[in-house]
Design a protein around this motif. Structure first.
Motif, PDB file in Angstrom:
ATOM      1  N   LYS A 205       0.829  -1.200   0.000  1.00 48.01           N
ATOM      2  CA  LYS A 205       0.000   0.000   0.000  1.00 48.01           C
ATOM      3  C   LYS A 205       0.867   1.254   0.000  1.00 48.01           C
ATOM      4  CE  LYS A 205      -3.607  -0.317   2.522  1.00 48.01           C
ATOM      5  NZ  LYS A 205      -4.516  -0.372   3.700  1.00 48.01           N
ATOM      6  N   ARG A 206       1.918   1.243   0.827  1.00 51.57           N
ATOM      7  CA  ARG A 206       2.797   2.403   0.899  1.00 51.57           C
ATOM      8  C   ARG A 206       3.606   2.569  -0.383  1.00 51.57           C
ATOM      9  NH1 ARG A 206       1.777   0.849   5.941  1.00 51.57           N
ATOM     10  NH2 ARG A 206       1.773   2.385   7.616  1.00 51.57           N
ATOM     11  N   ALA A 207       4.013   1.462  -0.982  1.00 54.60           N
ATOM     12  CA  ALA A 207       4.779   1.548  -2.228  1.00 54.60           C
ATOM     13  C   ALA A 207       3.942   2.199  -3.326  1.00 54.60           C
ATOM     14  CB  ALA A 207       5.243   0.153  -2.658  1.00 54.60           C
ATOM     15  N   PHE A 208       2.671   1.817  -3.423  1.00 54.45           N
ATOM     16  CA  PHE A 208       1.833   2.384  -4.474  1.00 54.45           C
ATOM     17  C   PHE A 208       1.435   3.829  -4.184  1.00 54.45           C
ATOM     18  CE2 PHE A 208       1.263  -1.976  -5.995  1.00 54.45           C
ATOM     19  CZ  PHE A 208       1.304  -1.756  -7.366  1.00 54.45           C
ATOM     20  N   ARG A 209       1.710   4.306  -2.975  1.00 57.55           N
ATOM     21  CA  ARG A 209       1.514   5.725  -2.687  1.00 57.55           C
ATOM     22  C   ARG A 209       2.775   6.541  -2.962  1.00 57.55           C
ATOM     23  NH1 ARG A 209      -1.618   5.049   3.154  1.00 57.55           N
ATOM     24  NH2 ARG A 209      -3.662   4.454   2.295  1.00 57.55           N
ATOM     25  N   ASP A 210       3.849   5.869  -3.308  1.00 57.55           N
ATOM     26  CA  ASP A 210       5.117   6.536  -3.594  1.00 57.55           C
ATOM     27  C   ASP A 210       5.149   6.912  -5.074  1.00 57.55           C
ATOM     28  OD1 ASP A 210       7.685   7.394  -3.952  1.00 57.55           O
ATOM     29  OD2 ASP A 210       8.646   5.534  -3.308  1.00 57.55           O
ATOM     30  N   PRO A 211       5.237   8.201  -5.425  1.00 58.08           N
ATOM     31  CA  PRO A 211       5.242   8.603  -6.838  1.00 58.08           C
ATOM     32  C   PRO A 211       6.370   7.950  -7.642  1.00 58.08           C
ATOM     33  CG  PRO A 211       4.873  10.505  -5.436  1.00 58.08           C
ATOM     34  CD  PRO A 211       5.235   9.372  -4.522  1.00 58.08           C
ATOM     35  N   SER A 212       7.522   7.743  -7.030  1.00 54.75           N
ATOM     36  CA  SER A 212       8.636   7.130  -7.756  1.00 54.75           C
ATOM     37  C   SER A 212       8.319   5.686  -8.143  1.00 54.75           C
ATOM     38  CB  SER A 212       9.909   7.182  -6.907  1.00 54.75           C
ATOM     39  OG  SER A 212      10.388   8.503  -6.776  1.00 54.75           O
ATOM     40  N   TYR A 213       7.689   4.947  -7.219  1.00 57.18           N
ATOM     41  CA  TYR A 213       7.306   3.573  -7.545  1.00 57.18           C
ATOM     42  C   TYR A 213       6.281   3.556  -8.677  1.00 57.18           C
ATOM     43  CZ  TYR A 213       5.805  -1.281  -6.903  1.00 57.18           C
ATOM     44  OH  TYR A 213       5.512  -2.602  -7.102  1.00 57.18           O
ATOM     45  N   LEU A 214       5.342   4.503  -8.659  1.00 55.91           N
ATOM     46  CA  LEU A 214       4.340   4.575  -9.715  1.00 55.91           C
ATOM     47  C   LEU A 214       4.975   4.929 -11.053  1.00 55.91           C
ATOM     48  CD1 LEU A 214       1.407   6.370  -7.853  1.00 55.91           C
ATOM     49  CD2 LEU A 214       1.616   3.932  -8.423  1.00 55.91           C
ATOM     50  N   MET A 215       6.026   5.753 -11.037  1.00 51.38           N
ATOM     51  CA  MET A 215       6.712   6.086 -12.286  1.00 51.38           C
ATOM     52  C   MET A 215       7.491   4.884 -12.829  1.00 51.38           C
ATOM     53  SD  MET A 215       7.913  10.067 -11.920  1.00 51.38           S
ATOM     54  CE  MET A 215       8.215  10.142 -10.147  1.00 51.38           C
ATOM     55  N   ILE A 216       8.097   4.094 -11.937  1.00 53.31           N
ATOM     56  CA  ILE A 216       8.748   2.858 -12.374  1.00 53.31           C
ATOM     57  C   ILE A 216       7.710   1.921 -12.977  1.00 53.31           C
ATOM     58  CG2 ILE A 216      10.043   0.823 -11.621  1.00 53.31           C
ATOM     59  CD1 ILE A 216      11.193   2.539  -9.347  1.00 53.31           C
ATOM     60  N   PHE A 217       6.563   1.817 -12.305  1.00 56.68           N
ATOM     61  CA  PHE A 217       5.462   0.970 -12.756  1.00 56.68           C
ATOM     62  C   PHE A 217       5.008   1.388 -14.158  1.00 56.68           C
ATOM     63  CE2 PHE A 217       0.957  -0.110 -13.092  1.00 56.68           C
ATOM     64  CZ  PHE A 217       0.902  -1.402 -12.582  1.00 56.68           C
ATOM     65  N   ALA A 218       4.788   2.686 -14.354  1.00 56.46           N
ATOM     66  CA  ALA A 218       4.302   3.176 -15.644  1.00 56.46           C
ATOM     67  C   ALA A 218       5.375   3.057 -16.725  1.00 56.46           C
ATOM     68  CB  ALA A 218       3.847   4.632 -15.509  1.00 56.46           C
ATOM     69  N   GLY A 219       6.621   3.318 -16.355  1.00 60.49           N
ATOM     70  CA  GLY A 219       7.690   3.290 -17.342  1.00 60.49           C
ATOM     71  C   GLY A 219       7.975   1.919 -17.910  1.00 60.49           C
ATOM     72  N   PHE A 220       7.733   0.876 -17.119  1.00 61.37           N
ATOM     73  CA  PHE A 220       8.019  -0.481 -17.589  1.00 61.37           C
ATOM     74  C   PHE A 220       6.972  -0.960 -18.593  1.00 61.37           C
ATOM     75  CE2 PHE A 220       9.931  -4.681 -15.813  1.00 61.37           C
ATOM     76  CZ  PHE A 220      11.025  -4.535 -16.660  1.00 61.37           C
TER      77      PHE A 220
END
Length: 413
Positions: A205-220
């Motif tokens: 839950k905390r990871a998906f609230r982290d903008p950097s993790y979401l950018m890694i998610f979207a970039g892949f």
């Protein structure tokens, strides 16, 4: 699990062999596009959807198998993955309708997940020392590329002497051999109940609230789109759109006399080039900022793809593109997985990378499915290729704002 100061360990070797087998089979599916179409008279989009569903199931299965490995241990995840891989291939040979083929590709996709990057890279990453981790992840990724060198030409060769159904049965037997190498991975300890609850609950839950993790998610996402499209459609694209191979050319002297054979070997060339590319990316990730390396890789991919489609497709440009794209092919994997491990720690690497990889496979689904659908609509792959160019540029940009620093996720309240 104790960390070894040595780079080459039994765990790394065993993981490499499993990935080599996994990807040798997975990378061959594009070679079956035309044979399956000719057998049933299906539209190109039907078998493309089966491969797309396979990629989507792979992505959905990745965090599931990551959690399974954390709960019960890595070996049980790999055993289940091998069995599902073989089951899906065997049952696909009995498919008489597109829907049946698509259904059994779900099992193949889950099998790839259970024996693929999410599980194996987590094992390798935990076993490696801090100094060797990035390079070890690069070597394991390169093993997947080595499988790609073998898989497509092997499928093409087998298809010359037997039907595609028989080839699937041979591949099912090969899939089961992955179980033989599990002892080399050691006896990874399952997570304790408290660790598991933290991993699957508040940490995600905390990871998906982290903008950097979401950018890694979207970039892949774009990585999956580009790679899956090329794997599934490039052999057919080369077969139909490439100019003929000259009788006295070097390719003809090597026995590559048809564009169909060239399409299969193009996938092998991509894999061969990426053996060096993945290892080099792992080496660079040890020394330079990973987010900038990833942005650079996506930029170069975008340029290479645009240049290829803007020039006449000849045997020479096919091979040149295959070498360039191959050098960049899976170079994103050790950097992305290493970035997740660096930012969020090793304990949650399997699960957190598994969800990032789900984004990769959503892109894979779209790339493969759009490839078949737009081919049926327009008669070639030009438009869907340009979409790939666009999503590559998007990934190059979205990696730049990532905050590449260790992130200590708070404990559960």
């Amino acid at each position: 699990m104790s960390q070894s100061s040595r780079l080459m360990t039994p765990i790394l070797v065993g993981g490499c062999i499993i990935l080599l087998i996994n990807f040798s089979l997975r990378a061959s599916f594009g070679v079956f596009q035309i044979p399956v179409q000719e057998t049933f008279g299906w539209a190109r989009s039907e078998f493309s959807l089966a491969i797309a569903i396979q990629n989507l199931a792979w992505g959905i299965g990745q965090p599931i198998f990551g959690a399974l490995a954390e709960r019960w241990g890595d070996r049980w995840a790999i055993i289940l993955g091998s069995a599902l891989y073989a089951l899906g291939l065997v049952m696909s040979t009995f498919a008489m309708t597109p829907e049946a083929m698509q259904l059994w590709e779900v099992a193949v996709g889950f099998g790839i997940a259970g024996t693929g990057f999410g599980v194996i890279l987590a094992v390798v990453g935990r076993a490696a020392s801090d100094e060797n981790r990035s390079l070890a992840l690069g070597i394991a990724t390169a093993a997947g590329s080595a499988g790609q060198v073998v898989g497509a030409p092997l499928a093409e060769g087998l298809l010359s002497v037997m039907g595609w159904q028989s080839v699937f049965l041979v591949f099912a037997a090969i899939a089961m051999t992955m179980i033989l190498f599990i002892p080399m991975l050691g006896k990874g300890k399952p997570a304790s109940p408290s660790e598991l609850e933290e991993s699957m609950g508040s940490v995600l839950k905390r990871a998906f609230r982290d903008p950097s993790y979401l950018m890694i998610f979207a970039g892949f996402f774009s990585c999956g789109y580009q790679l899956a499209f090329v794997t599934a459609h490039f052999p057919a694209m080369v077969t139909e759109m490439c100019s003929p191979i000259a009788p006295g050319s070097l390719l003809a002297s090597l026995g590559i006399t048809t564009t169909s054979a060239l399409g299969a070997w193009a996938i092998a060339v991509i894999g061969a080039a990426n053996i060096a590319g993945s290892i080099f990316a792992g080496w660079l990730g040890k020394r330079y900022t990973k987010k900038y390396l990833l942005a650079g890789i996506y930029t170069l991919r975008t340029i290479a793809a645009a240049a290829f489609i803007l020039t006449p497709i000849t045997p020479g440009t096919v091979l040149l593109f295959s070498v360039v794209m191959g050098a960049l092919w899976l170079a994103t994997v050790p950097l992305t997985s290493g970035l997740v491990a660096y930012m969020y720690g090793l304990r949650y690497m399997g699960t957190l990378y598994g969800f990032v990889f789900l984004s990769h496979q959503l892109g894979s689904f779209l790339g493969v499915w759009l490839g078949g659908t737009m081919y049926d609509q327009f008669g070639d792959y030009t438009y869907v290729w340009w979409i790939g160019v666009g999503v590559g540029a998007f990934s190059a940009l979205i990696h730049l704002p990532i905050k590449e620093a260790p992130t200590r996720l708070p404990a559960a309240a």
